[in-house]
Design an enzyme around this catalytic site. Sequence first.
Site, short mmCIF file in Angstrom:
data_model
loop_
_atom_site.label_atom_id
_atom_site.label_comp_id
_atom_site.label_asym_id
_atom_site.label_seq_id
_atom_site.Cartn_x
_atom_site.Cartn_y
_atom_site.Cartn_z
N LEU A 78 0.80 -1.20 0.00
CA LEU A 78 0.00 0.00 0.00
C LEU A 78 0.84 1.27 0.00
O LEU A 78 0.46 2.27 -0.58
CB LEU A 78 -0.92 0.00 1.23
CG LEU A 78 -1.98 -1.09 1.25
CD1 LEU A 78 -2.72 -1.08 2.57
CD2 LEU A 78 -2.96 -0.93 0.10
N ASP B 231 1.97 15.78 14.87
CA ASP B 231 2.11 15.76 13.41
C ASP B 231 0.74 15.65 12.74
O ASP B 231 0.58 14.91 11.77
CB ASP B 231 3.02 14.60 12.98
CG ASP B 231 3.51 14.76 11.54
OD1 ASP B 231 3.55 15.91 11.04
OD2 ASP B 231 3.86 13.75 10.90
N ARG C 202 4.93 3.15 1.62
CA ARG C 202 6.09 2.98 2.47
C ARG C 202 6.52 4.32 3.05
O ARG C 202 6.23 5.38 2.48
CB ARG C 202 7.26 2.35 1.71
CG ARG C 202 7.99 3.24 0.73
CD ARG C 202 9.48 2.85 0.73
NE ARG C 202 10.05 2.98 2.06
CZ ARG C 202 10.62 1.98 2.74
NH1 ARG C 202 10.73 0.80 2.21
NH2 ARG C 202 11.08 2.18 3.94
#
Length: 372
Positions: free
Chosen positions: A50, A174, A52
């Site tokens: 999906l 984040d 990386r």
Amino acid sequence: TESVSDASAAPGTSTYDGTESAPDDVDAEEGGSERLDETILGRYKILDVLGRGAFSIVYRASQVGVGRIVALKVFLLHPASRGNSQLAEAALLRFQREARLASGLRHPNTVTLYDYDRTETNILYMAFEFVDGPTLSKYSRSAGPRPPQEAMHIARQVALSLQEAHEQGIIHRDLKPGNIIVVPKPNRDPLVKVLDFGIAKVLEGSEEDPDFTGDHSDDLELLDLTGIGNASADLTLDGRIVGTPRYIPPEQIQGRDLGPSADVYALGLILHEILAGCPANPHKTAPDLITWHLEDHPMSAPPGFALAPGLAHVIERATQRDAALRYQSCAEFLEDLDRLEPDGSWKRPERKRRAPLLVAVVLNIALLVALG
């Protein structure tokens, strides 16, 4: 987490939580020992790649014997990050920390961690809930500016997810559209899931607690993403500054103490972006993006863009450069959101109705006085 559901993203673009989607003509696992020979990893059968990140690969996988589809995040260093023992150790600690923190988050607007284990061949992995939907960044690009009611609905769900984390002493650090999944629902506002607590900060604890980062000098300072993947302005920064330049609050840039208001700042910028259809911080390079947060620049918006006073107030307060002037918690942020009409205007105060008994008493007293 770097679980990924948006496998159809364009090559090299940010997917699900900021990982890089695999280009169609490139093996996402190329790089010698980075390749997994197993098609069965622990209790999971790998189906496809999906995406990386710098320190992991995410697979779509099926749980053997059950058939449940999961996003399987596997700890594998990117070739560009090898040969740096400090970096490898810091990345491993980050992976382990993410598993510990994610295991305690149960809110329905947070992506759920199902499993964390190590295979017989010493491969670490986490199995996350597979969410079938695009990131908020991709959703916004395809859908364009969203109406206030939908934008507030999305922001409310993100705030509820963050509120649970904050109550456990965890600051996300984040938050960005790439870490928010949007699941469209027919004839309903979309469902939202927040993910990637990989660089979360634990505010309370003791030095013996492996997740405690109260002195702002945690292992993430060792992370060096220079030269890894795209040098995009939305990738996590290296060095002391941890976060995404477009959404990072000033106090995080300056290395000062962080509180829940740091995440509220990012959420305010994201809410503006959903409404305007473009980032509030318009710059392209990390230095310019960071400077924008440290100076009092207006938010970018298309010509003619305007918000109702209530919604404008919420965004303005959430994105104050001075953390003390912001909402100090997601509860405060949500309280003001709940005071808004669907169009973003303030709700009119409800007129208090007099209790029938009180009215009757007053009338009887008035009658007795009149009768003398």
